[in-house]
Design a protein around this motif. Sequence first.
Motif, PDB file in Angstrom:
ATOM      1  N   PHE A 100       0.827  -1.202   0.000  1.00  0.00           N
ATOM      2  CA  PHE A 100       0.000   0.000   0.000  1.00  0.00           C
ATOM      3  C   PHE A 100       0.866   1.259   0.000  1.00  0.00           C
ATOM      4  O   PHE A 100       0.629   2.186  -0.767  1.00  0.00           O
ATOM      5  CB  PHE A 100      -0.934   0.014   1.212  1.00  0.00           C
ATOM      6  CG  PHE A 100      -1.575   1.354   1.440  1.00  0.00           C
ATOM      7  CD1 PHE A 100      -2.564   1.814   0.587  1.00  0.00           C
ATOM      8  CD2 PHE A 100      -1.152   2.174   2.475  1.00  0.00           C
ATOM      9  CE1 PHE A 100      -3.133   3.065   0.768  1.00  0.00           C
ATOM     10  CE2 PHE A 100      -1.710   3.426   2.670  1.00  0.00           C
ATOM     11  CZ  PHE A 100      -2.701   3.871   1.810  1.00  0.00           C
ATOM     12  N   ALA A 103       2.431   1.750  -3.402  1.00  0.00           N
ATOM     13  CA  ALA A 103       1.437   2.126  -4.414  1.00  0.00           C
ATOM     14  C   ALA A 103       0.975   3.563  -4.186  1.00  0.00           C
ATOM     15  O   ALA A 103       0.922   4.371  -5.127  1.00  0.00           O
ATOM     16  CB  ALA A 103       0.249   1.168  -4.369  1.00  0.00           C
ATOM     17  N   ALA A 107       1.600   6.601  -6.809  1.00  0.00           N
ATOM     18  CA  ALA A 107       0.477   7.317  -7.422  1.00  0.00           C
ATOM     19  C   ALA A 107       0.516   8.802  -7.062  1.00  0.00           C
ATOM     20  O   ALA A 107       0.296   9.667  -7.923  1.00  0.00           O
ATOM     21  CB  ALA A 107      -0.852   6.697  -6.976  1.00  0.00           C
TER      22      ALA A 107
ATOM     23  N   VAL B  23       0.612   4.345 -12.988  1.00  0.00           N
ATOM     24  CA  VAL B  23      -0.070   5.297 -12.120  1.00  0.00           C
ATOM     25  C   VAL B  23      -1.520   4.869 -11.890  1.00  0.00           C
ATOM     26  O   VAL B  23      -2.009   4.872 -10.764  1.00  0.00           O
ATOM     27  CB  VAL B  23       0.012   6.722 -12.696  1.00  0.00           C
ATOM     28  CG1 VAL B  23      -0.867   7.665 -11.893  1.00  0.00           C
ATOM     29  CG2 VAL B  23       1.444   7.199 -12.673  1.00  0.00           C
ATOM     30  N   THR B  26      -1.525   1.756  -9.533  1.00  0.00           N
ATOM     31  CA  THR B  26      -1.217   2.032  -8.130  1.00  0.00           C
ATOM     32  C   THR B  26      -2.301   2.905  -7.504  1.00  0.00           C
ATOM     33  O   THR B  26      -2.649   2.717  -6.343  1.00  0.00           O
ATOM     34  CB  THR B  26       0.149   2.722  -7.975  1.00  0.00           C
ATOM     35  OG1 THR B  26       0.187   3.853  -8.840  1.00  0.00           O
ATOM     36  CG2 THR B  26       1.281   1.785  -8.294  1.00  0.00           C
ATOM     37  N   LEU B  27      -2.840   3.824  -8.286  1.00  0.00           N
ATOM     38  CA  LEU B  27      -3.897   4.677  -7.751  1.00  0.00           C
ATOM     39  C   LEU B  27      -5.137   3.846  -7.445  1.00  0.00           C
ATOM     40  O   LEU B  27      -5.770   4.010  -6.393  1.00  0.00           O
ATOM     41  CB  LEU B  27      -4.233   5.797  -8.733  1.00  0.00           C
ATOM     42  CG  LEU B  27      -5.280   6.790  -8.229  1.00  0.00           C
ATOM     43  CD1 LEU B  27      -4.795   7.518  -6.996  1.00  0.00           C
ATOM     44  CD2 LEU B  27      -5.649   7.788  -9.311  1.00  0.00           C
ATOM     45  N   PHE B  29      -5.251   0.674  -6.715  1.00  0.00           N
ATOM     46  CA  PHE B  29      -4.973  -0.138  -5.534  1.00  0.00           C
ATOM     47  C   PHE B  29      -5.077   0.705  -4.265  1.00  0.00           C
ATOM     48  O   PHE B  29      -5.695   0.305  -3.278  1.00  0.00           O
ATOM     49  CB  PHE B  29      -3.574  -0.756  -5.659  1.00  0.00           C
ATOM     50  CG  PHE B  29      -3.180  -1.593  -4.473  1.00  0.00           C
ATOM     51  CD1 PHE B  29      -3.753  -2.839  -4.264  1.00  0.00           C
ATOM     52  CD2 PHE B  29      -2.230  -1.139  -3.566  1.00  0.00           C
ATOM     53  CE1 PHE B  29      -3.394  -3.617  -3.170  1.00  0.00           C
ATOM     54  CE2 PHE B  29      -1.868  -1.908  -2.466  1.00  0.00           C
ATOM     55  CZ  PHE B  29      -2.449  -3.152  -2.271  1.00  0.00           C
ATOM     56  N   THR B  30      -4.474   1.916  -4.317  1.00  0.00           N
ATOM     57  CA  THR B  30      -4.501   2.809  -3.159  1.00  0.00           C
ATOM     58  C   THR B  30      -5.929   3.149  -2.756  1.00  0.00           C
ATOM     59  O   THR B  30      -6.300   3.073  -1.584  1.00  0.00           O
ATOM     60  CB  THR B  30      -3.743   4.114  -3.486  1.00  0.00           C
ATOM     61  OG1 THR B  30      -2.432   3.763  -3.912  1.00  0.00           O
ATOM     62  CG2 THR B  30      -3.652   5.025  -2.300  1.00  0.00           C
ATOM     63  N   LEU B  31      -6.732   3.501  -3.768  1.00  0.00           N
ATOM     64  CA  LEU B  31      -8.108   3.901  -3.463  1.00  0.00           C
ATOM     65  C   LEU B  31      -8.910   2.728  -2.908  1.00  0.00           C
ATOM     66  O   LEU B  31      -9.652   2.880  -1.933  1.00  0.00           O
ATOM     67  CB  LEU B  31      -8.784   4.453  -4.724  1.00  0.00           C
ATOM     68  CG  LEU B  31      -8.286   5.822  -5.178  1.00  0.00           C
ATOM     69  CD1 LEU B  31      -8.933   6.207  -6.499  1.00  0.00           C
ATOM     70  CD2 LEU B  31      -8.583   6.871  -4.120  1.00  0.00           C
ATOM     71  N   TYR B  33      -7.784   0.104  -1.340  1.00  0.00           N
ATOM     72  CA  TYR B  33      -7.250  -0.212  -0.012  1.00  0.00           C
ATOM     73  C   TYR B  33      -7.820   0.740   1.034  1.00  0.00           C
ATOM     74  O   TYR B  33      -8.298   0.320   2.083  1.00  0.00           O
ATOM     75  CB  TYR B  33      -5.725  -0.092  -0.070  1.00  0.00           C
ATOM     76  CG  TYR B  33      -4.947  -0.875   0.959  1.00  0.00           C
ATOM     77  CD1 TYR B  33      -4.661  -2.221   0.749  1.00  0.00           C
ATOM     78  CD2 TYR B  33      -4.446  -0.271   2.103  1.00  0.00           C
ATOM     79  CE1 TYR B  33      -3.904  -2.935   1.657  1.00  0.00           C
ATOM     80  CE2 TYR B  33      -3.686  -0.978   3.022  1.00  0.00           C
ATOM     81  CZ  TYR B  33      -3.420  -2.316   2.793  1.00  0.00           C
ATOM     82  OH  TYR B  33      -2.665  -3.013   3.693  1.00  0.00           O
ATOM     83  N   LEU B  34      -7.772   2.044   0.694  1.00  0.00           N
ATOM     84  CA  LEU B  34      -8.285   3.050   1.632  1.00  0.00           C
ATOM     85  C   LEU B  34      -9.786   2.897   1.815  1.00  0.00           C
ATOM     86  O   LEU B  34     -10.308   3.049   2.917  1.00  0.00           O
ATOM     87  CB  LEU B  34      -7.956   4.458   1.138  1.00  0.00           C
ATOM     88  CG  LEU B  34      -6.501   4.886   1.284  1.00  0.00           C
ATOM     89  CD1 LEU B  34      -6.270   6.227   0.604  1.00  0.00           C
ATOM     90  CD2 LEU B  34      -6.103   4.973   2.751  1.00  0.00           C
TER      91      LEU B  34
END
Lengths: 309, 285
Positions: A100, A103, A107, B23, B26-27, B29-31, B33-34
């Motif tokens: 996390f 990533a 990003a 990008v 990863t974005l 995945f980040t979103l 995850y959050l």
Amino acid sequence: MSTTIAPPAARHGIPPGPRAKRHTVTTATGESATARWILIGTALAYLFLFLGLPLFVVFEEALKKGVGAYFTALRDPELLHALRLTLLVAGIAVPLNVMFGLAAAWAITKGRVRGHALLVALADLPLAVSPVIAGLTFMLLFGMQGWFGPWLKAHDIQIAFTVTAVVLATIFVTLPFVARELIPLMEEQGVTEEEAAVTLGASGWQIFRRVTLPNIRWGLLYGVVLCNARAMGEFGAVSVVSGRIRGQTTTLPLHIEILYNEYDFTAAFAASSLLAMLAVVTLAAKHLLERSHHAARARLIQEQQERQS
Amino acid sequence: MTPALPRRVAPSTPRVRSVLPGVRLTLGFTLAYLLFLVIIPLSTLFVRTARLGWGGFLEAATTPRAIAAYRLSVGASVTAALVNGVFGLLVAWVLTRYRFTGKSIADALVDLPFALPTAVAGVALTTLYSQNGLIGALFAPHGIKIAFTPLGITVALTFIGLPFVVRSVQPVLETLPKEIEEVAATLGADRWQTFRRVILPALAPALVAGVSLSFARAIGEYGSVVFISGNMPGRTEIAPLLIMSKLEQYDYSGATAIAVVMLLLSAVILISAGLLQRRAAKRAV
């Protein structure tokens, strides 16, 4: 300690004249010897009494009844189970939060996405939430009265009071640690090196492995060390979601609580000593990494300045 | 929540959009995850509160036991944060300004409360400060009980909060230009005046930040307090402990109401600290 200041002439290697003999002065921007001594003494006394003594007392209490009793306590099957569970939970939570962190940092800093301030704030949010409240939120999701409670029950899936819940709660409380180290670091490094790699035809994975990772390795490791320490030591959140089922969902910190409440102090402190050793290792690693981390950062800033000039 | 958020377009700069790969991935995945690990879990608190209704919320959040818990939590956390403000500043000062043996050990020790699991800190502090503990025994003959009293709670909260102040103040102190102190000295200020009028205002924003972080940590702290507090409802029961005991009785609504009050309380404190920090920063310039 007052500083011995050589008069300017002496500093330039000129032999002192008759009036310019070396003298001891208190500099205008330093404190008197007594003041320094009192300040250092107070600060050290505070640190060692207030922070050092609790660390010492863990080992003292653990070894109070002798080394034999200590190792007997450590060989207890329940304690070993708790230790294995703690390692398992950290072994799942830490790698996920590393993914996390990488990533999110990629990003936000390399992709320069819109709304990155919001993403950073969200990633930091778990630090501002009490661990007990963190645990509560997962119970509100998966508990019997929770959102998914009835559905989970209908499908005969149990999450609350299981290892799964312990892992989820641990991920939540340790989520910020890697990301918050990497985001400012990668922000400082900019994208020029990665863009150069793109023009040379490198793939995304190659750029990450060969360009980005070497630049962030110390910061990443630093984040991992902190994340791991918290993951292995988390108590409040895990306490709520685990149901504290002895020998099943009790991690090492929870097992300490059980032993302590049973007045089995030798065992409680023997278990504590394992986590205290982890803390000492963490502190040492943190200290060493900070040096490499800072050196790397200083080098980076210097390079950037050179490039600009 | 799609990964295809528009990337920043700034035609005036050459770095219009990222040419780097990965990008979107990863974005996304980040979103995700959050969303699953932060947003959805935390939103349950507010949904639950909404379901309680205003009347139900007030009733659950303002029982005499809850009020006593807030009062104790806030009082002990504020006291602990202020103590840390004083000693944290002192420790940061000594660590940046002087050379002495054992300095690097002292510097590493500052982070102990970050590294030591709270449960371990809790049992160790309770042992030290109970009536026959190393420190408790010194106070017991004078009729001062530390463990199992609000004083003990404050001690535990002070323990866990110290690094926040030291680590906020230290970097600012390190980069403080020596020249301003020299100027103060040439203008005839003594060291104390220089500290009060020149150094302290420059440190104020960092100090406020550190103290408020220390407070925010203290108000939610559970592990290091649960052992030393004694947990007597209405007397030594802090708010996180009350939430815990509500949960043990499966009173999720009651627990949620108190949790929401606590979250709002720490939000108010952190926001006002932010404002205070900005004011201090303006005055320092």
